[in-house]
Design an enzyme around this catalytic site. Structure first.
Site, PDB file in Angstrom:
ATOM      1  N   LYS A  22       0.832  -1.207   0.000  1.00  0.00           N
ATOM      2  CA  LYS A  22       0.000   0.000   0.000  1.00  0.00           C
ATOM      3  C   LYS A  22       0.864   1.253   0.000  1.00  0.00           C
ATOM      4  O   LYS A  22       0.640   2.168  -0.792  1.00  0.00           O
ATOM      5  CB  LYS A  22      -0.906   0.014   1.242  1.00  0.00           C
ATOM      6  CG  LYS A  22      -1.565   1.360   1.501  1.00  0.00           C
ATOM      7  CD  LYS A  22      -2.453   1.348   2.727  1.00  0.00           C
ATOM      8  CE  LYS A  22      -1.766   1.697   4.028  1.00  0.00           C
ATOM      9  NZ  LYS A  22      -1.471   3.138   4.220  1.00  0.00           N
ATOM     10  N   CYS A 117      -3.984  13.638  13.047  1.00  0.00           N
ATOM     11  CA  CYS A 117      -4.685  12.374  12.857  1.00  0.00           C
ATOM     12  C   CYS A 117      -4.579  11.579  14.140  1.00  0.00           C
ATOM     13  O   CYS A 117      -3.983  12.034  15.122  1.00  0.00           O
ATOM     14  CB  CYS A 117      -4.134  11.606  11.658  1.00  0.00           C
ATOM     15  SG  CYS A 117      -2.575  10.828  11.974  1.00  0.00           S
ATOM     16  N   ARG A 122       1.438  15.195  13.063  1.00  0.00           N
ATOM     17  CA  ARG A 122       1.892  14.951  11.689  1.00  0.00           C
ATOM     18  C   ARG A 122       1.903  16.188  10.798  1.00  0.00           C
ATOM     19  O   ARG A 122       1.121  16.289   9.844  1.00  0.00           O
ATOM     20  CB  ARG A 122       1.058  13.837  11.058  1.00  0.00           C
ATOM     21  CG  ARG A 122       1.152  12.540  11.821  1.00  0.00           C
ATOM     22  CD  ARG A 122       0.402  11.436  11.174  1.00  0.00           C
ATOM     23  NE  ARG A 122       1.142  10.801  10.080  1.00  0.00           N
ATOM     24  CZ  ARG A 122       0.728   9.722   9.449  1.00  0.00           C
ATOM     25  NH1 ARG A 122      -0.414   9.160   9.779  1.00  0.00           N
ATOM     26  NH2 ARG A 122       1.435   9.186   8.484  1.00  0.00           N
ATOM     27  N   VAL A 124       3.371  18.929   7.888  1.00  0.00           N
ATOM     28  CA  VAL A 124       3.943  18.726   6.544  1.00  0.00           C
ATOM     29  C   VAL A 124       4.977  19.811   6.244  1.00  0.00           C
ATOM     30  O   VAL A 124       5.246  20.116   5.084  1.00  0.00           O
ATOM     31  CB  VAL A 124       2.849  18.683   5.447  1.00  0.00           C
ATOM     32  CG1 VAL A 124       2.066  17.388   5.511  1.00  0.00           C
ATOM     33  CG2 VAL A 124       1.918  19.872   5.523  1.00  0.00           C
ATOM     34  N   ASP A 125       5.536  20.396   7.295  1.00  0.00           N
ATOM     35  CA  ASP A 125       6.492  21.499   7.109  1.00  0.00           C
ATOM     36  C   ASP A 125       7.710  21.110   6.269  1.00  0.00           C
ATOM     37  O   ASP A 125       8.222  21.911   5.495  1.00  0.00           O
ATOM     38  CB  ASP A 125       6.950  22.032   8.485  1.00  0.00           C
ATOM     39  CG  ASP A 125       7.532  20.933   9.369  1.00  0.00           C
ATOM     40  OD1 ASP A 125       6.924  19.845   9.430  1.00  0.00           O
ATOM     41  OD2 ASP A 125       8.588  21.148   9.981  1.00  0.00           O
ATOM     42  N   LEU A 126       8.155  19.843   6.379  1.00  0.00           N
ATOM     43  CA  LEU A 126       9.344  19.438   5.619  1.00  0.00           C
ATOM     44  C   LEU A 126       9.047  19.373   4.120  1.00  0.00           C
ATOM     45  O   LEU A 126       9.919  19.686   3.300  1.00  0.00           O
ATOM     46  CB  LEU A 126       9.860  18.081   6.114  1.00  0.00           C
ATOM     47  CG  LEU A 126      10.226  18.007   7.600  1.00  0.00           C
ATOM     48  CD1 LEU A 126      10.590  16.583   7.999  1.00  0.00           C
ATOM     49  CD2 LEU A 126      11.383  18.957   7.905  1.00  0.00           C
ATOM     50  N   ILE A 328       8.565   7.508  16.587  1.00  0.00           N
ATOM     51  CA  ILE A 328       8.192   8.204  15.341  1.00  0.00           C
ATOM     52  C   ILE A 328       6.950   9.070  15.546  1.00  0.00           C
ATOM     53  O   ILE A 328       6.902  10.226  15.126  1.00  0.00           O
ATOM     54  CB  ILE A 328       7.944   7.198  14.186  1.00  0.00           C
ATOM     55  CG1 ILE A 328       9.118   6.228  14.050  1.00  0.00           C
ATOM     56  CG2 ILE A 328       7.659   7.927  12.873  1.00  0.00           C
ATOM     57  CD1 ILE A 328      10.403   6.800  13.513  1.00  0.00           C
TER      58      ILE A 328
HETATM   59  C1  UD1 Z   1       4.687   7.113   6.193  1.00  0.00           C
HETATM   60  C2  UD1 Z   1       3.765   5.920   6.075  1.00  0.00           C
HETATM   61  C3  UD1 Z   1       3.225   5.528   7.457  1.00  0.00           C
HETATM   62  C4  UD1 Z   1       4.386   5.292   8.418  1.00  0.00           C
HETATM   63  C5  UD1 Z   1       5.335   6.477   8.425  1.00  0.00           C
HETATM   64  C6  UD1 Z   1       6.580   6.259   9.251  1.00  0.00           C
HETATM   65  C7  UD1 Z   1       2.804   6.123   3.876  1.00  0.00           C
HETATM   66  C8  UD1 Z   1       1.628   6.418   3.044  1.00  0.00           C
HETATM   67  N1  UD1 Z   1       2.664   6.240   5.185  1.00  0.00           N
HETATM   68  O1  UD1 Z   1       3.909   8.197   6.689  1.00  0.00           O
HETATM   69  O2  UD1 Z   1       2.448   4.336   7.311  1.00  0.00           O
HETATM   70  O3  UD1 Z   1       3.881   5.098   9.716  1.00  0.00           O
HETATM   71  O4  UD1 Z   1       5.761   6.793   7.080  1.00  0.00           O
HETATM   72  O5  UD1 Z   1       7.263   5.148   8.778  1.00  0.00           O
HETATM   73  O6  UD1 Z   1       3.842   5.726   3.381  1.00  0.00           O
HETATM   74  N2  UD1 Z   1       7.149  14.975  10.111  1.00  0.00           N
HETATM   75  C9  UD1 Z   1       7.327  16.328  10.355  1.00  0.00           C
HETATM   76  N3  UD1 Z   1       7.209  17.188   9.308  1.00  0.00           N
HETATM   77  C10 UD1 Z   1       6.949  16.779   8.037  1.00  0.00           C
HETATM   78  C11 UD1 Z   1       6.778  15.390   7.803  1.00  0.00           C
HETATM   79  C12 UD1 Z   1       6.892  14.515   8.862  1.00  0.00           C
HETATM   80  O7  UD1 Z   1       7.568  16.747  11.483  1.00  0.00           O
HETATM   81  O8  UD1 Z   1       6.846  17.615   7.129  1.00  0.00           O
HETATM   82  C13 UD1 Z   1       7.258  14.023  11.247  1.00  0.00           C
HETATM   83  C14 UD1 Z   1       5.954  13.235  11.487  1.00  0.00           C
HETATM   84  O9  UD1 Z   1       5.068  13.979  12.296  1.00  0.00           O
HETATM   85  C15 UD1 Z   1       6.480  11.992  12.163  1.00  0.00           C
HETATM   86  C16 UD1 Z   1       7.824  11.762  11.480  1.00  0.00           C
HETATM   87  O10 UD1 Z   1       8.177  13.016  10.881  1.00  0.00           O
HETATM   88  O11 UD1 Z   1       6.685  12.231  13.533  1.00  0.00           O
HETATM   89  C17 UD1 Z   1       7.817  10.691  10.405  1.00  0.00           C
HETATM   90  O12 UD1 Z   1       6.743  10.924   9.530  1.00  0.00           O
HETATM   91  P1  UD1 Z   1       6.812  10.513   7.987  1.00  0.00           P
HETATM   92  O13 UD1 Z   1       7.960   9.605   7.771  1.00  0.00           O
HETATM   93  O14 UD1 Z   1       6.726  11.743   7.160  1.00  0.00           O
HETATM   94  O15 UD1 Z   1       5.471   9.680   7.838  1.00  0.00           O
HETATM   95  P2  UD1 Z   1       4.470   9.679   6.607  1.00  0.00           P
HETATM   96  O16 UD1 Z   1       5.217   9.849   5.334  1.00  0.00           O
HETATM   97  O17 UD1 Z   1       3.338  10.580   6.884  1.00  0.00           O
END
Ligand code: UD1
Length: 417
Positions: A22, A117, A122, A124-126, A328
């Site tokens: 998925k 969520c 979670r 999306v700043d990065l 995480i």
């Molecule tokens: C993806 C997976 C999810 C999995 C996660 C971690 C998909 C569709 N989903 O989610 O199933 O649990 O990886 O392996 O592939 N973060 C920030 N800023 C950002 C982006 C992320 O602070 O812009 C933080 C998140 O809040 C979290 C950590 O980084 O604490 C990791 O998140 P991330 O690896 O981005 O997870 P997803 O891509 O959302």
């Protein structure tokens, strides 16, 4: 609303086919936005999240056909609507993966902010900062990110302060059509990212460093058609490995690969579970008692956060104490109170939980607020004495295809009601 009824206590025995991943399919579908196509994805799973992504791409103006019998998705065309609406993004956070491809190919995107969520805030700043470094200008208004790059994106050196799967995927896709070279440093190394990179290469992208934490992308003018087989779902495989282990059975996970499951396999072995690689997949056997083990979730190649809840269910019936640390997501112990209702002995504080194994769990009506938490309750139900009813099955349908059929085919007493 559908529910799952389980009568526990049956050791599993037989073969379980593992579907396409998925979390690989969702970014691969978003990659379809990068070219006129067609992009043909083989081994595509039939899941609610895939349907949501299909709807998102279709409302952007793409053509998407899914042949469920052949397990194939074909994507082609161009986006004439550059907005990803709140209703779809709220349903599935991975919708933000259209951001990078839309800006890269069409110079603009308006994507709803996903919001929090069940498992954490979670942000999306990065994703945003990386695209800004590549020349996109963002406006945040009305709950939407409005990105513009009318002259196109340009290569940049992006150093992630924290490993993010989604941000790595978004920027990797964007970089394929940017002018010049993009370097992604401290990139996520999950197998799904390698799979995305392989598919982008098949479409004509130039990427180096696949499988490492430093990806270098040389932008090209356009990408073309490709056919790509999706990797097997390592989390589905890991989940069914726990099912075999918790019931004390032996199951062949058809198509599962050891390379994707290193940390999970090491931990299962530590608990007394046999894992053998065969030509057809991985064989999981548990003939003796389960021993407790400690795990800490980490980015790949560490222990996946998406396997934490399932592993906790397993530890509920293991001998001794196990410490489970979640690094995480900040709120990923939502399954604890439900497991406790089934007789588990778990205490948690902050990011760590101590599980003290009990000889038996007992069936109960339970429900969970996310996909992996829900499936951990199914696992607990398989081992529990008596009947377990898992409510809110739609969470399971997001990520597990035909879970009740796959489990009943190997001897579990499980049905959808
Ligand atoms: C993806 C997976 C999810 C999995 C996660 C971690 C998909 C569709 N989903 O989610 O199933 O649990 O990886 O392996 O592939 N973060 C920030 N800023 C950002 C982006 C992320 O602070 O812009 C933080 C998140 O809040 C979290 C950590 O980084 O604490 C990791 O998140 P991330 O690896 O981005 O997870 P997803 O891509 O959302």
């Amino acid at each position: 609303m559908d529910r799952i009824r389980i009568r526990g206590g049956k050791p599993l025995s037989g073969r379980i086919p593992i579907g396409g991943a998925k979390n690989a399919t969702l970014p691969l579908m978003a990659a379809g936005l990068l070219s006129e196509g067609p992009l043909t994805l083989e081994n595509a799973p039939d899941l609610a999240d895939i349907t949501t992504m299909r709807h998102l791409l279709v409302q952007h103006g793409m053509q998407v056909t899914q042949d469920k019998a052949e397990r194939r998705l074909v994507l082609s065309g161009a986006a004439d609507n550059l907005e990803a609406p709140y209703d779809l993004v709220r349903k599935m956070r991975a919708s933000v993966l259209v951001l990078g491809p839309l800006v890269a190919r069409f110079g603009e995107a308006r994507v709803s902010l996903p919001g929090g969520c069940a498992i954490g805030t979670r942000p999306v700043d990065l994703h945003i900062k990386g695209l800004e470094q590549m020349g996109a200008v963002f406006d945040l208004e009305g709950g939407y990110m409005h990105a513009k790059a009318p002259q196109g994106l340009r290569g940049a050196r992006i150093i992630f302060p924290q490993v993010s799967v989604g941000a790595t995927e978004n920027l990797l896709m964007a970089a394929t059509l940017a002018e010049g070279t993009t370097e992604l440093v401290n990139a996520a190394r999950e197998p799904e990212i390698g799979d995305l990179a392989m598919c982008l290469m098949r479409m004509g992208a130039r990427i180096e460093g696949i499988g490492t934490d430093r990806l270098v992308v040389e932008g090209v003018k356009r990408l073309g058609a490709a056919t790509h087989p999706i990797i097997p779902d390592r989390i589905e495989a890991g989940t069914y490995a726990c099912a075999a282990a918790i019931t004390g059975g032996t199951v062949l996970l058809e198509g599962a690969r050891m390379v994707d499951l290193g940390a999970v396999v090491r931990t299962l072995r530590e608990c007394g579970v046999d894992v053998a690689e065969e030509t057809a997949g991985l064989r999981i056997t548990r003939s003796n008692g389960l021993r407790g083990a400690d795990v800490m979730t980490e980015p790949f190649p560490g222990f996946a956060t998406d396997m934490q809840a399932q592993f906790m269910a397993l530890m509920c019936v293991a001998e001794g104490a196990s410490m489970i640390t979640e690094t995480i997501f900040e709120n990923r112990f939502m399954h604890v109170p439900e497991l406790t209702r089934m007789g588990a002995r778990i205490k948690y504080h902050g990011q760590s939980a101590i599980v003290r194994g009990v000889p038996k769990l007992s069936g109960a009506p339970v429900m969970a607020t996310d996909l992996r938490a829900s499936v951990s309750l199914v696992l607990a139900g398989l081992a529990a004495q008596g009947e377990t009813i898992v409510n809110r099955v739609y969470h399971l349908d997001r990520g597990y295809e035909a879970i009740e059929r796959k489990l009943s085919a190997v001897g579990a007493e499980i049905e959808r009601i």
